[in-house]
Design a protein around this motif. Structure first.
Motif, PDB file in Angstrom:
ATOM      1  N   GLU A  22      55.607  42.339  34.252  1.00 36.56           N
ATOM      2  CA  GLU A  22      54.840  42.435  35.496  1.00 36.56           C
ATOM      3  C   GLU A  22      53.385  42.079  35.264  1.00 36.56           C
ATOM      4  O   GLU A  22      52.749  41.436  36.099  1.00 36.56           O
ATOM      5  CB  GLU A  22      54.991  43.837  36.115  1.00 36.56           C
ATOM      6  N   LYS A  23      52.852  42.437  34.090  1.00 31.62           N
ATOM      7  CA  LYS A  23      51.449  42.120  33.815  1.00 31.62           C
ATOM      8  C   LYS A  23      51.263  40.613  33.699  1.00 31.62           C
ATOM      9  O   LYS A  23      50.339  40.035  34.270  1.00 31.62           O
ATOM     10  CB  LYS A  23      51.005  42.808  32.515  1.00 31.62           C
ATOM     11  N   CYS A  24      52.186  39.947  32.992  1.00 29.67           N
ATOM     12  CA  CYS A  24      52.096  38.504  32.791  1.00 29.67           C
ATOM     13  C   CYS A  24      52.286  37.788  34.135  1.00 29.67           C
ATOM     14  O   CYS A  24      51.492  36.931  34.516  1.00 29.67           O
ATOM     15  CB  CYS A  24      53.161  38.099  31.783  1.00 29.67           C
ATOM     16  N   ALA A  25      53.288  38.208  34.895  1.00 31.25           N
ATOM     17  CA  ALA A  25      53.564  37.581  36.204  1.00 31.25           C
ATOM     18  C   ALA A  25      52.369  37.754  37.139  1.00 31.25           C
ATOM     19  O   ALA A  25      51.922  36.790  37.775  1.00 31.25           O
ATOM     20  CB  ALA A  25      54.818  38.210  36.819  1.00 31.25           C
ATOM     21  N   ALA A  26      51.802  38.958  37.178  1.00 34.39           N
ATOM     22  CA  ALA A  26      50.675  39.222  38.090  1.00 34.39           C
ATOM     23  C   ALA A  26      49.450  38.401  37.695  1.00 34.39           C
ATOM     24  O   ALA A  26      48.733  37.887  38.552  1.00 34.39           O
ATOM     25  CB  ALA A  26      50.339  40.712  38.087  1.00 34.39           C
ATOM     26  N   THR A  27      49.240  38.257  36.375  1.00 35.83           N
ATOM     27  CA  THR A  27      48.089  37.460  35.908  1.00 35.83           C
ATOM     28  C   THR A  27      48.245  36.005  36.335  1.00 35.83           C
ATOM     29  O   THR A  27      47.329  35.391  36.865  1.00 35.83           O
ATOM     30  CB  THR A  27      47.961  37.569  34.375  1.00 35.83           C
TER      31      THR A  27
ATOM     32  N   TRP B  21      49.532  45.743  43.440  1.00 37.59           N
ATOM     33  CA  TRP B  21      50.291  45.237  42.287  1.00 37.59           C
ATOM     34  C   TRP B  21      49.440  44.258  41.483  1.00 37.59           C
ATOM     35  O   TRP B  21      49.456  44.290  40.248  1.00 37.59           O
ATOM     36  CB  TRP B  21      51.579  44.530  42.753  1.00 37.59           C
ATOM     37  N   ILE B  22      48.660  43.411  42.198  1.00 34.40           N
ATOM     38  CA  ILE B  22      47.802  42.441  41.496  1.00 34.40           C
ATOM     39  C   ILE B  22      46.653  43.206  40.822  1.00 34.40           C
ATOM     40  O   ILE B  22      46.381  43.027  39.631  1.00 34.40           O
ATOM     41  CB  ILE B  22      47.258  41.373  42.479  1.00 34.40           C
ATOM     42  N   VAL B  23      45.999  44.096  41.589  1.00 31.06           N
ATOM     43  CA  VAL B  23      44.837  44.831  41.059  1.00 31.06           C
ATOM     44  C   VAL B  23      45.225  45.623  39.806  1.00 31.06           C
ATOM     45  O   VAL B  23      44.515  45.641  38.817  1.00 31.06           O
ATOM     46  CB  VAL B  23      44.260  45.763  42.160  1.00 31.06           C
ATOM     47  N   GLN B  24      46.423  46.227  39.850  1.00 26.67           N
ATOM     48  CA  GLN B  24      46.820  47.091  38.711  1.00 26.67           C
ATOM     49  C   GLN B  24      47.420  46.308  37.547  1.00 26.67           C
ATOM     50  O   GLN B  24      47.490  46.815  36.436  1.00 26.67           O
ATOM     51  CB  GLN B  24      47.847  48.142  39.190  1.00 26.67           C
ATOM     52  N   ASN B  25      47.879  45.068  37.778  1.00 27.15           N
ATOM     53  CA  ASN B  25      48.597  44.362  36.705  1.00 27.15           C
ATOM     54  C   ASN B  25      47.943  43.078  36.209  1.00 27.15           C
ATOM     55  O   ASN B  25      48.175  42.686  35.070  1.00 27.15           O
ATOM     56  CB  ASN B  25      50.027  44.029  37.183  1.00 27.15           C
ATOM     57  N   ALA B  26      47.164  42.409  37.076  1.00 28.11           N
ATOM     58  CA  ALA B  26      46.631  41.093  36.654  1.00 28.11           C
ATOM     59  C   ALA B  26      45.456  41.288  35.701  1.00 28.11           C
ATOM     60  O   ALA B  26      44.586  42.118  35.927  1.00 28.11           O
ATOM     61  CB  ALA B  26      46.184  40.300  37.880  1.00 28.11           C
ATOM     62  N   ASP B  27      45.454  40.509  34.648  1.00 29.67           N
ATOM     63  CA  ASP B  27      44.339  40.494  33.695  1.00 29.67           C
ATOM     64  C   ASP B  27      43.241  39.658  34.356  1.00 29.67           C
ATOM     65  O   ASP B  27      43.459  38.478  34.645  1.00 29.67           O
ATOM     66  CB  ASP B  27      44.859  39.836  32.397  1.00 29.67           C
ATOM     67  N   PRO B  28      42.069  40.270  34.620  1.00 28.02           N
ATOM     68  CA  PRO B  28      41.039  39.557  35.398  1.00 28.02           C
ATOM     69  C   PRO B  28      40.640  38.195  34.817  1.00 28.02           C
ATOM     70  O   PRO B  28      40.317  37.278  35.542  1.00 28.02           O
ATOM     71  CB  PRO B  28      39.858  40.526  35.384  1.00 28.02           C
TER      72      PRO B  28
END
Ligand SMILES: Cn1ncc2ncnc(NCCc3cnc(NC(=O)Nc4cccc(C(F)(F)F)c4)s3)c21
Length: 272
Positions: free
Chosen positions: A110-115, A263-270
């Motif tokens: 989820e982190k990779c997908a959101a980033t 989901w984006i705020v919590q998972n995407a690497d800025p």
């Protein structure tokens, strides 16, 4: 347009390296421009592509690309042709094609997908501000740069929306339905495709996939969206996808709202 983009290139301006992939209409090679030692990707279009046919579409692609400068958009520096072929001079994406990575690891965290989705949303916001719709967002058109950042590639099918208005500024009266219909589609087509991509990043297959094209077509029109039990995906991810895969284009989550979704705020690497 920069001097580099204006000058007349020929094949012997380049040392040709390893093949990078075979896209539609042609093969892509690693290449080095001899004078500057710049590393580029050189796409060689198949001979079958008559120069005349592709000339105007290529010119439009170069024209569209000449206005776009964004870390998540692959640069098209220019093109040239010789008696047999047409060549595209492209920015080189050192980590290659995203779809190969997706095939290898089946689906992304989820982190990779959101980033990835956040960086694509930023690139599409940038394109839409310049009245450019990509219209062909899919894993095959996504490349990975040296820092692992995504690069949207292949604007061979994109359009400058106000071109439509320009050609239509007189009247729509003489247009057949299908042309009127296509004039209707707007930047929200890229939101839908980004939603399909988000689903595919998390589940390893696109949401409306079916054996027969007619079934896929029907499932898209019905927006027959189902979330499989495996792999386990958070409800905030499925909530975001459900807000993007909406039939009514005006009801799709706008891209700037996507960047504020939990989901984006919590998972995407800025850094994207
Ligand atoms: C695989 N790979 N690995 C690393 C790497 N680094 C950079 N690039 C790669 N691959 C090429 C990606 C592309 C970018 N822009 C494209 N543009 C296009 O292909 N346009 C195009 C095609 C056919 C016909 C027409 C025409 F004439 F009809 F308009 C237009 S293809 C790489």
């Amino acid at each position: 347009v920069s001097a580099a983009e204006k000058r007349k290139w020929t094949l012997n301006d380049f040392d040709i390296g390893k093949p990078l992939g075979r896209g539609k209409f042609g093969h892509v090679y690693l290449a080095r421009e001899k004078m500057s030692n710049h590393i580029v990707a050189l796409k060689v279009l198949f001979k079958s592509l008559k120069q005349s046919q592709v000339e105007h579409q290529l010119r439009r692609e170069v024209e569209i690309q000449s206005h776009l400068r964004h870390p998540n958009i692959l640069r098209l520096h220019g093109y040239f042709y010789d008696q047999t072929r047409v060549y595209l001079i492209l920015e080189y994406a050192a980590k290659g094609e995203l779809y190969k990575e997706l095939q290898k690891c089946k689906y992304f965290s989820e982190k990779c997908a959101a980033t990835y989705i956040a960086s694509l949303a930023r690139a599409l916001i940038y394109c839409h501000e310049k009245h450019v719709i990509h219209r062909d967002i899919k894993p095959e058109n996504l490349l990975v740069g040296t820092q692992g950042e995504l690069k949207i590639a292949d604007f061979g099918w994109s359009v400058h929306t106000f071109n439509h208005r320009k050609t239509m500024c007189g009247t729509l009266d003489y247009l057949p339905p299908e042309m009127v219909e296509s004039v209707e589609h707007d930047a929200s087509v890229d939101i839908w495709s980004l939603g399909v991509l988000c689903y595919e990043f998390l589940y390893g297959a696109p949401p409306f996939e079916a054996k027969e094209n007619s079934d896929t077509y029907r499932r898209i029109l019905k927006v027959e969206l189902k979330f499989p039990p495996k792999p386990i995906v958070s409800s905030s991810a499925t909530d975001l996808i459900s807000q993007m895969l909406v039939k009514d284009t005006s009801q799709r989550l706008p891209l700037h709202k996507l960047l504020e979704h939990p989901w984006i705020v919590q998972n995407a690497d800025p850094s994207g």
